[in-house]
Design a protein around this motif. Sequence first.
Motif, short mmCIF file in Angstrom:
data_model
loop_
_atom_site.label_atom_id
_atom_site.label_comp_id
_atom_site.label_asym_id
_atom_site.label_seq_id
_atom_site.Cartn_x
_atom_site.Cartn_y
_atom_site.Cartn_z
N LEU A 6 15.53 -1.92 -0.04
CA LEU A 6 15.65 -1.57 1.37
C LEU A 6 14.33 -1.79 2.11
N LEU A 30 12.36 -10.11 -2.64
CA LEU A 30 13.11 -8.87 -2.84
C LEU A 30 13.07 -8.43 -4.30
N LEU A 37 10.28 -8.97 4.89
CA LEU A 37 10.26 -10.28 4.27
C LEU A 37 9.47 -11.30 5.05
N LYS A 38 9.52 -11.16 6.37
CA LYS A 38 8.90 -12.18 7.20
C LYS A 38 7.41 -11.95 7.39
N MET A 39 6.94 -10.81 6.95
CA MET A 39 5.53 -10.52 7.21
C MET A 39 4.67 -11.00 6.07
N LEU A 57 2.19 0.81 3.93
CA LEU A 57 1.43 2.06 4.03
C LEU A 57 2.20 3.06 4.89
N LEU A 76 13.66 -5.60 2.53
CA LEU A 76 14.43 -6.34 3.54
C LEU A 76 13.68 -6.60 4.84
N PRO A 77 13.23 -5.54 5.53
CA PRO A 77 12.65 -5.81 6.84
C PRO A 77 11.31 -6.52 6.78
N GLU A 98 3.80 6.80 4.00
CA GLU A 98 3.53 8.02 4.76
C GLU A 98 4.82 8.64 5.28
N ILE A 99 5.77 7.79 5.70
CA ILE A 99 7.04 8.31 6.20
C ILE A 99 7.72 9.14 5.11
N VAL A 157 2.56 -2.00 7.01
CA VAL A 157 3.93 -1.49 7.07
C VAL A 157 4.27 -0.72 5.81
N VAL A 211 13.62 -15.28 0.09
CA VAL A 211 14.20 -13.96 0.32
C VAL A 211 14.48 -13.27 -1.01
N LEU A 220 0.82 -1.21 0.00
CA LEU A 220 0.00 0.00 0.00
C LEU A 220 0.86 1.26 0.00
#
Lengths: 353, 565
Positions: free
Chosen positions: B328, B444, B334-336, B346, B331-332, B350-351, B344, B440, B283
């Motif tokens: 980038l 990616l 991947l497990k979700m 989304l 990477l974080p 926003e960030i 995340v 992985v 998202l």
Amino acid sequence: MFRTWRQKITLTDILVWVIGLSIAAVVIWGTISTLQSGKYSAESWFDLVVKGLALGGVYALIAMGYTLVYGILRMINFAHSEVFMSGPFTAVFLANALNNSGFLNRYPLLGILAVAVLSMAVSMSVAVLVERVAYRPLRNAPRLVPLITAIGASFFLQYTFRGFYGSGFEAYPTIEALNGAWQLGTVRLFKTQVVVILAAIVMMFMLYAIVMWSKLGKAMRAVSEDKEAAALMGIDVDGIIVFTFALGGAAAGAGGVLYILQFPVVHFYMGFIPGLKAFTSAVLGGIGNVPGAFLGAMVLGLLESVGPNLFLDGLGIPVASQLKDAIAFIILVFILIFRPSGILGERLTQTKV
Amino acid sequence: MQNKYTDWKQALRSGLLGGVIVVVLSLIGIVAAFINTYVIHDVISLGELLILGPVMALSLTAIRKATNKQPGFLLLTAAISGLASGLVILALAGLGQVINLRAMFLNASPDLYAIYAYQQAPIPGLLLRLLVCVIVSLLTAGFTLLPARIKTALGQGLLYIVVIGLMGRLITMMLSNWGFVAILFQWMFAANSLSLIGAIVLFLLTAGLAYWRYGRPKVKRITDPKKQKVVRWGTLAGLGVILIFLPNILGLWFSEILDNVGLFILMGLGLNIVVGFAGLLDLGYVAFYAIGAYTIGVLTSPELGFFNWTFWQAFPVALLMAFISGLLLGLPILKMRGDYLAIVTLGFGEIIRILVLSDWLKPWLGGTQGIQRIQRPVIGIEGVWTRTLTSQQDLYYLILAGIIVVAFVAIRLRDSRLGRTWMALREDEDVAVAMGINHVATKLTAFAMGALFSGIGGTLFAAKIGSIYPSSFQFLVSINILSLIIVGGMGSIPGVFVGALALIGLPELLREFAEYRYLFYGAALVAMMLTKPEGLWPEARHRLELHEEATPPPEAEAEPATENA
């Protein structure tokens, strides 16, 4: 031994840890340099803490909707931010009418109560409606499907309310009884913030009591454990799901009233950011867990109000409060990476996450 | 006896629901907004259709649900349903006369009540409205009783009238470019919609055609591979010629719309890789779009004055930036899976927007003022022939070239080994990993490829607009793109084109819709998931799946998600 260690830790894990540690280092460095500069007095820190707790109270009530629904259906009710918006956005008309007739300032308690009841009723109806139209027909569909309908429902609701009440801002009247602050020695306490924190605690306790001690709550927990078994025990599963949505909706409506006591302006897009933050707090505390949602919301509220000044000011970032939303989202990303079960959450298996 | 009683109740409930839908649509303001958007000039408008449509649809459900299928009974059911709907509409009008609903609902205006009452005095007008509701419901019931062949013919005829009538303004505008052809068709259209005569002729033609074709064998499929090849290349060549001359045929105003549709096709193709092929709901897709656009802006704008590069110098850097940020972000997460991933991504989107908006990064990214005077792309060889692409028609070709490249890459990726691993991961992650797929690397690459395509979209957007602002990169853009690939069919490349034309093209063309675009998107997402989760142009694999089984269970029809709770 060496092989298993090497197999367990991959390059991506190392990279993620490096990113995490470097952010932690920046935060610690920022905190130390802020504290050393002595730019803020103890009183201003206290102000920020109270403000953060009041914010956390609102998040806690909205987070209840996410947590309860997740507990039962294992899905994120994306439209919950619009459930939250619908209540206060509708109740503003009642509040203004009461204010114009002078009722609100004569009987502030009754007035706020009336507004709260309307707001809760509207949010509750919207939540139940969303469940009926967008989720119930898809109960056995793959998980991505209800998520997409949820996004669709969220937009539909936003623009429906925009069509109803217009795209402009509507302001809530100020309530004289809640104006001003109490002075306690050197610190002051804003009346609204105290009222919000107390109300949030009382309501969270009531919700906890409903979930833990009432018969319906027991049925809810049974359904969340195992739908089929609960149905076999004579529990009306659909009815319990509706009740869950209604309870979450009512909590969001109440949260909406606490929200407008702090930020007395409503518009059709107001649900998005608080909804996302409430979701963050639900995850932070451990989704599916009622006390966890409260704890997570308080922590998030504190971090959001204290964080920009504490972490970022020392780094020389101008107008750090602009970045408070970014802090909340970064926290969300990092909890999901390092501890997806949250602070109080049960240890979820990875497949569940 | 019991049975009949429930049938009455069902009819009443359907009718009330129909009325409530009409009231909600009216209060949102759609009815009044489209009351002058005629389908047939001075006869029936879209607003009127929005009142009658729900009434008819709900009496149809009442008829479908009725247990007693005798014609007389069905007519009665429909009449009750229509009456109930009409009464709800009347109730709103009546309530509006007594208390001022307008203080709360902006659209509960006297205009609305006048529309309800057909611009007559309240009492006779509203009674007329009630009568019309009952009559259209009876007509619906009568329609269901007709033989199938006539039903198809009538349905087709009416459908064409509505579609052509709504497109009337566009068709007349297009015709006006063509001179003598316009004269041939002039009688069919009157003031942006069909004329009555035009509608009748159109109806007779299309209904007649449908009646004639009913039951006849369809055009034979060509099975000879050589002929197939000829046909395929022939259509491609024809399409190519049309695409090249499209801006000239359609004119300037359409070129602007084509550019927008093209940009969204580009990004849709990218998101299709992430969501459609790999099954990762992203998202925050707009973030990469923003990264592409801002890289171009920072590198080329003389206003900021860091680099002052040309567009083509900055272009590869922008793509690289988008690609790297895709990696980038990948990477974080991947497990979700599933919903966590959605939230995340989304948050990430926003960030990026918050960072761009902040005063902190203002010296580099321009803050709320954005970046102006971005270099336009120049094509040609220095000294021989050069052309700066500034007009919408020039940019159309640039975007078209981008789409061709990206679509080619997407098709090749889909059919490659990598594409198959994406789909395996989408269908069942655990099994795929057990089969030896490196999840992985696979995830990616999906993220990075999607990000790259979005980055291309961003660079072309920057080139097209010439100045970028943070407000162009809202969450809504992600939703736009997601909606279009879902409506088109997840994982389907032609579906992206269909979705973009339907969701981006149509609202731009029908200007009146622009205001209600997101309402329409939201409703479309829900409706698609409820009724046709595989999309308008489903992926071949899904179609095959559906074809194999005689009666596909609803789960098999549903779109591909990896998650099983």
